[in-house]
Design a protein around this motif. Structure first.
Motif, PDB file in Angstrom:
ATOM      1  N   LYS A 127       0.832  -1.208   0.000  1.00 30.81           N
ATOM      2  CA  LYS A 127       0.000   0.000   0.000  1.00 30.81           C
ATOM      3  C   LYS A 127       0.863   1.253   0.000  1.00 30.81           C
ATOM      4  N   LEU A 128       0.477   2.201  -0.857  1.00 35.95           N
ATOM      5  CA  LEU A 128       1.175   3.484  -0.945  1.00 35.95           C
ATOM      6  C   LEU A 128       0.194   4.614  -0.697  1.00 35.95           C
ATOM      7  N   THR A 129       0.708   5.734  -0.234  1.00 36.22           N
ATOM      8  CA  THR A 129      -0.112   6.933  -0.131  1.00 36.22           C
ATOM      9  C   THR A 129      -0.253   7.551  -1.528  1.00 36.22           C
ATOM     10  N   ALA A 130      -1.209   8.441  -1.682  1.00 40.29           N
ATOM     11  CA  ALA A 130      -1.365   9.147  -2.961  1.00 40.29           C
ATOM     12  C   ALA A 130      -0.093   9.936  -3.281  1.00 40.29           C
ATOM     13  N   LYS A 131       0.545  10.499  -2.256  1.00 43.04           N
ATOM     14  CA  LYS A 131       1.780  11.251  -2.471  1.00 43.04           C
ATOM     15  C   LYS A 131       2.884  10.334  -2.993  1.00 43.04           C
ATOM     16  N   GLU A 132       2.992   9.133  -2.432  1.00 39.20           N
ATOM     17  CA  GLU A 132       3.997   8.184  -2.904  1.00 39.20           C
ATOM     18  C   GLU A 132       3.716   7.756  -4.347  1.00 39.20           C
ATOM     19  N   TRP A 133       2.441   7.523  -4.666  1.00 38.58           N
ATOM     20  CA  TRP A 133       2.079   7.196  -6.051  1.00 38.58           C
ATOM     21  C   TRP A 133       2.476   8.346  -6.974  1.00 38.58           C
ATOM     22  N   ASN A 134       2.143   9.570  -6.576  1.00 38.31           N
ATOM     23  CA  ASN A 134       2.497  10.722  -7.407  1.00 38.31           C
ATOM     24  C   ASN A 134       4.003  10.814  -7.600  1.00 38.31           C
ATOM     25  N   ASN A 135       4.755  10.696  -6.512  1.00 35.00           N
ATOM     26  CA  ASN A 135       6.213  10.785  -6.621  1.00 35.00           C
ATOM     27  C   ASN A 135       6.741   9.735  -7.590  1.00 35.00           C
ATOM     28  N   MET A 136       6.227   8.523  -7.490  1.00 34.18           N
ATOM     29  CA  MET A 136       6.679   7.451  -8.362  1.00 34.18           C
ATOM     30  C   MET A 136       6.359   7.776  -9.825  1.00 34.18           C
TER      31      MET A 136
END
Length: 150
Positions: A127-136
């Motif tokens: 599971k990732l946060t929306a911020k982590e998804w965006n960064n990726m």
């Protein structure tokens, strides 16, 4: 860092993609521009298409412990950094097809928005946060678009 979930930022990324040409050459690395677009599509295939195998339990633990932070943080990727095997594109690809696929994936992600990605399971990292998804998403696109001078 750009936010792939913001329409303005995703439009700017798409403009950079549209600035690529079939004969654009890399400032570093060995991929053709069509291979680079296909390479960038892999990230989205792992989200939207069921075509990549899930890593086994042991590998997933290794990825979470040693790879995840470097992928989801805001620090830019260094030039010529290593990539996972499923991201290596060796065959020739059609520039126009890969470009259209990537633009469609970016638009879909932006339209679904942050709420869709908050706590969403990543194939490799859990599971990732929306911020982590965006960064990726944003960091990977910026890295490769910069690689091709756009």
């Amino acid at each position: 860092m750009k936010n792939i979930f913001f329409k303005k930022d995703s439009a700017e990324i798409i403009k950079r993609i549209n600035d690529l040409k079939t004969d654009s050459t890399a400032l570093w690395g060995s991929m053709s521009v069509a291979q680079m677009l296909a390479h960038c599509n892999v990230t989205y295939e792992m989200v939207y298409d069921n075509i990549h195998p899930k890593p086994n339990g042991f590998l997933k633990i290794i990825l979470k412990l040693f790879v995840k932070n470097g992928v989801v943080n805001e620090k830019p990727y260094p030039r010529n950094s290593r990539t996972a095997p499923q991201f290596i594109i060796k065959d020739n690809r059609d520039f126009d097809i890969e470009k259209e696929r990537l633009i469609t994936y970016i638009q879909r992600t932006q339209e679904l928005g942050e709420k869709e990605f908050e706590g969403k399971e990543s194939l490799s990292f859990g599971k990732l946060t929306a911020k982590e998804w965006n960064n990726m998403f944003a960091k990977h696109l910026d890295h490769h678009l910069t690689q091709f001078g756009v």
